[in-house]
Design an enzyme around this catalytic site. Structure first.
Site: not given
Length: 369
Positions: A25, A323, A229, A23, A57, A300, A181, A100
């Site tokens: 944003c 990414r 998650r 996910p 999300a 990563l 969260y 999600q």
């Protein structure tokens, strides 16, 4: 044979490979509604970034949004606009689609990153945030502690969003219990200072997230996988630990959880994270080995051979990228080439698959009149 590009089945859903688009944003929704940006973003990911693509999300209530521009699933309009996006992805893409479901808790009511991030001011439309306790995130405004009625309200919001997700046609759903969260706030002793049955030891702190999961599992189709998650560490002394997350994962498994997506951090501005390639993989490996549940590793992971080694060595069942997928929405295609494996292409794009270059007949010029 590549283990990264081998299929895996959870309940009645088979994923063609072990690559997951995590996910991400986007902060471009209006009143929680998906739009053309989301169709473009998720549509391109569904073509060849991985075997499973998650939405960003997607928040279960307006007050649960991180920012006013976050995606939501609390209204009929939210459901209708998101279904348009998912229908496109499932018609033209090759990936399974996941959602999600999230509530930001005390980290809600923020400006978007491109507008400086941080809490909204009152004249910018700030709203009252919610949390397990009236404990602020750093110097942000303190949330209102959820009472029994508030707990019941939030649980029902997750259930309703789960029901909407099933109607939309998602192949899997994931409850967001990470990155500081609301569900993570209940799990962590840094943010959960309750003295009732929902606080104290890890057994008390995981009680509400487990209740939410159990209610969502009952609302979600039996034949479809449902996961969670988690943040396996707060990266702060006295914070949530991987030992506690292992206990949480064991309890989730007993309640019908099909996988755990293992991340870390996000619940305290004082966190000190040691970054490096695959730095969160050891957390995923421990949860997999000690809880006996399929896991997703993230963080990563940038190279196909690195991802292959994580899966083939048994450290994780899936590898999630974010990414890397934004940089290259055809990540899975190129990873398969690097590993000598095969992966699925949409029919419209089959001509760019390397083996099709050799097999394609020469293009004939039009006959002379």
């Amino acid at each position: 044979m590549s283990q990264l590009f081998s299929p895996i089945t959870l309940r009645d859903v088979t994923f063609n490979n072990r690559l997951v688009v995590a996910p991400m944003c986007q902060y471009l929704a209006e009143d929680g509604n998906a739009n053309d940006w989301h169709l473009m973003h998720l549509g391109q990911m569904s073509m060849g970034a991985g075997g499973l693509v998650f939405t960003e999300a997607t928040h279960v209530s307006p007050e649960g949004r991180i920012t006013p521009k976050c995606l939501g699933l609390w209204s009929d309009d939210n459901e209708r606009t998101l279904k348009r996006v998912v229908d496109f992805c499932k018609t033209h893409g090759v990936a399974r689609m996941g959602i999600q479901l999230a509530h930001a808790g005390r980290k809600a009511s923020n400006r978007t990153p491109l507008n400086g991030a941080g809490p909204l001011a009152a004249n910018d439309g700030a709203w009252q945030t919610l949390g397990p306790s009236a404990v602020a995130y750093g110097d942000w405004p303190a949330p209102r502690a959820l009472d029994d009625a508030g707990l019941a309200m939030v649980k029902q919001q997750f259930v309703t969003a789960t029901e909407r997700s099933a109607r939309i046609g998602f192949d899997t759903a994931q409850i967001h219990c990470a990155h500081g969260y609301l569900m993570h706030q209940f799990l962590s002793p840094l943010s959960n200072r309750r003295n009732d049955g929902y606080g104290g030891t890890i057994e008390g702190r995981m009680r509400f997230p487990l209740e939410v999961f159990e209610a969502c599992r009952a609302a979600w189709p039996e034949n479809l996988p449902l996961g969670v998650r988690v943040s396996a560490s707060d990266w702060v002394d006295g914070g949530l630990t991987v030992d506690e997350i292992v206990e949480f994962a064991k309890a989730l498994k007993e309640k019908g959880c099909d996988y755990v997506d293992v991340s870390s951090g996000g619940n305290d501005p004082g966190q000190k994270i040691t970054l490096g390639p695959g730095y969160q993989v050891p957390f995923a490996e421990r949860v997999r080995q000690e809880a006996g549940i399929p896991v997703m590793a993230v963080g990563l992971i940038t190279d196909p051979h690195q991802a292959e080694a994580i899966v083939s060595s048994g450290k994780a069942d899936f590898v999630a990228i974010a990414r890397g997928a934004m940089d290259n929405p055809r990540w899975a295609w190129h990873a398969a080439r690097a590993l000598g494996a095969e992966t699925e292409y949409p029919p419209q794009y089959i001509r760019c698959r390397p083996d099709s270059w050799r097999a394609a007949p020469a293009v004939m010029a039009p006959a002379a009149e």
